[in-house]
Structures are given as structure tokens and as C-alpha cells.
Design a protein around this motif. Sequence first.
Motif, PDB file in Angstrom:
ATOM      1  N   SER A 264      20.101   3.891  29.861  1.00 12.57           N
ATOM      2  CA  SER A 264      20.653   4.452  31.100  1.00 12.57           C
ATOM      3  C   SER A 264      19.564   4.821  32.111  1.00 12.57           C
ATOM      4  O   SER A 264      19.760   4.638  33.318  1.00 12.57           O
ATOM      5  N   ASP A 265      18.411   5.339  31.658  1.00 16.05           N
ATOM      6  CA  ASP A 265      17.327   5.672  32.586  1.00 16.05           C
ATOM      7  C   ASP A 265      16.813   4.414  33.280  1.00 16.05           C
ATOM      8  O   ASP A 265      16.640   4.388  34.501  1.00 16.05           O
ATOM      9  N   ALA A 266      16.559   3.378  32.504  1.00 14.90           N
ATOM     10  CA  ALA A 266      16.041   2.132  33.063  1.00 14.90           C
ATOM     11  C   ALA A 266      17.071   1.478  33.976  1.00 14.90           C
ATOM     12  O   ALA A 266      16.737   0.963  35.047  1.00 14.90           O
ATOM     13  N   ASP A 267      18.335   1.529  33.581  1.00 12.38           N
ATOM     14  CA  ASP A 267      19.396   0.948  34.387  1.00 12.38           C
ATOM     15  C   ASP A 267      19.500   1.668  35.736  1.00 12.38           C
ATOM     16  O   ASP A 267      19.643   1.024  36.775  1.00 12.38           O
ATOM     17  N   ALA A 268      19.403   2.983  35.725  1.00 12.22           N
ATOM     18  CA  ALA A 268      19.460   3.764  36.967  1.00 12.22           C
ATOM     19  C   ALA A 268      18.281   3.405  37.878  1.00 12.22           C
ATOM     20  O   ALA A 268      18.433   3.311  39.102  1.00 12.22           O
ATOM     21  N   TYR A 269      17.109   3.203  37.282  1.00  8.50           N
ATOM     22  CA  TYR A 269      15.926   2.815  38.054  1.00  8.50           C
ATOM     23  C   TYR A 269      16.130   1.449  38.704  1.00  8.50           C
ATOM     24  O   TYR A 269      15.812   1.261  39.887  1.00  8.50           O
ATOM     25  N   ILE A 270      16.661   0.500  37.964  1.00 12.84           N
ATOM     26  CA  ILE A 270      16.902  -0.841  38.497  1.00 12.84           C
ATOM     27  C   ILE A 270      17.926  -0.770  39.632  1.00 12.84           C
ATOM     28  O   ILE A 270      17.787  -1.445  40.656  1.00 12.84           O
ATOM     29  N   GLU A 271      18.942   0.051  39.470  1.00 14.50           N
ATOM     30  CA  GLU A 271      19.934   0.215  40.537  1.00 14.50           C
ATOM     31  C   GLU A 271      19.302   0.819  41.784  1.00 14.50           C
ATOM     32  O   GLU A 271      19.599   0.399  42.911  1.00 14.50           O
ATOM     33  N   GLN A 272      18.405   1.780  41.610  1.00 13.84           N
ATOM     34  CA  GLN A 272      17.691   2.365  42.745  1.00 13.84           C
ATOM     35  C   GLN A 272      16.803   1.318  43.403  1.00 13.84           C
ATOM     36  O   GLN A 272      16.715   1.248  44.628  1.00 13.84           O
TER      37      GLN A 272
ATOM     38  N   ASN B 207      12.468  11.016  35.588  1.00 13.44           N
ATOM     39  CA  ASN B 207      13.424   9.943  35.301  1.00 13.44           C
ATOM     40  C   ASN B 207      12.840   8.566  35.591  1.00 13.44           C
ATOM     41  O   ASN B 207      13.101   7.605  34.863  1.00 13.44           O
ATOM     42  N   ILE B 208      12.029   8.462  36.654  1.00 13.47           N
ATOM     43  CA  ILE B 208      11.389   7.191  36.978  1.00 13.47           C
ATOM     44  C   ILE B 208      10.395   6.806  35.882  1.00 13.47           C
ATOM     45  O   ILE B 208      10.362   5.657  35.426  1.00 13.47           O
ATOM     46  N   ILE B 209       9.586   7.770  35.440  1.00  6.99           N
ATOM     47  CA  ILE B 209       8.599   7.499  34.387  1.00  6.99           C
ATOM     48  C   ILE B 209       9.312   7.069  33.107  1.00  6.99           C
ATOM     49  O   ILE B 209       8.900   6.100  32.454  1.00  6.99           O
ATOM     50  N   LYS B 210      10.387   7.745  32.754  1.00  3.96           N
ATOM     51  CA  LYS B 210      11.163   7.349  31.562  1.00  3.96           C
ATOM     52  C   LYS B 210      11.701   5.934  31.712  1.00  3.96           C
ATOM     53  O   LYS B 210      11.670   5.141  30.766  1.00  3.96           O
ATOM     54  N   ALA B 211      12.202   5.610  32.901  1.00 10.01           N
ATOM     55  CA  ALA B 211      12.765   4.282  33.140  1.00 10.01           C
ATOM     56  C   ALA B 211      11.697   3.201  33.052  1.00 10.01           C
ATOM     57  O   ALA B 211      11.904   2.157  32.432  1.00 10.01           O
ATOM     58  N   ILE B 212      10.542   3.461  33.657  1.00  7.74           N
ATOM     59  CA  ILE B 212       9.443   2.489  33.621  1.00  7.74           C
ATOM     60  C   ILE B 212       9.044   2.214  32.175  1.00  7.74           C
ATOM     61  O   ILE B 212       8.849   1.071  31.769  1.00  7.74           O
TER      62      ILE B 212
END
Length: 189
Positions: free
Chosen positions: A49-57, A113-118
Amino acid sequence: MGNTSGCTVDDLQAVEMHLWYKKFMVECPSGQLTLHEFKQFFGLTSLDSDADAYIEQMFRTFDMNKDGYIDFMEYVAALSLVMRGKMEHKLRWYFKLYDVDGNGCIDRHELLNIIKAIRAINGSEKNELTAEEFTNKVFDRIDINGDGELSLEEFVAGAKSDEEFMDVMMKSTDLSHIVAMIHNRRNSV
């Protein structure tokens, strides 16, 4: 491509643009890339979910006219910025990408959240600080006024002076696998 010794830079850029357009239209015949197609196009499906949210952003920042699609001009502008843009422009774009709520500053939660997504996308390295530790370290170093938020000015100045933070940002939009994919498919189009 034959003999290119008489070609100008503009000629080569026109050829490259044509190849990008051809690739874009093969992958997206409607001429408009949706979020779902964007994820598939760049091999960014089945993420947490973190990575998905980052990609959506990321998709939203590439969708410059905010119509819910990325058209060819937005696609070219995004790839050009990420691959060839000046550092100042890239840092402004990163700021916009990381400022998820659009309030003009990045708080600890947004950066965390960005760091987690990356890391979810790129994987973590051994002996690496946790996402929380890294976020705290960044804020300790670049939140000059200590208000718990990074302004655009603090973000740009801090990124330019903090090599570790800059490295993480560069990895956050490492499109080398995408460039390789486009190059490999060029010959098959």
C-alpha cells in the motif's frame, strides 16, 4: 538507423521523439495513459500500500493538467525531466511529488511514507537505517527553522547539501529499467 554523421542534434531529438511517440501509441493506443496502464507500462503492479500510494502520487504529478490521464506531451515532459532535467527543476518536482497533501511543505509523515514506498519498490539494503531513523536524520539536518516541516527552500538547499538524501531521491525515480525497456522494445515496434 544508417549514417547519422550529417544529422544535427535536432534531427536526433526528432528521431528519438518519434520513437517515444511510436512506443507510447503501441502501449497506449487511446493516446491517454490511465493510472492502471501507467502501473502496467512501468511494471509497477502488485505493490504494497505504501508503494502503491507513492506510484499514484507520481502519476498525479505527471498528470499536469489534472484530467486523470497522462497524454503523450505529459509523458515526454515527465521522462525528459527525470532523465535529463536540471537539478533545480528535478528538486522542485521531487518536492511536489513528496508534498502529498499539496500544502506547500513536507512533514515527517509525508517523508516517512515516501521513504517506505521507495524501499518497498527498490528494496532495502543491509545495515540501512530504518525509514523512521532516516526520516528523523533528514529532518535533523535540513529542517533549518525546526518547525517540523520542510519548505521548498529548505528542501532544495538541504538536498543539495546532503548527499545521502539526494541519493535516496535519485533512487526514488530511477527509471533505468524503464529506459532499457523502451530501448529494447524500439527494435520490436
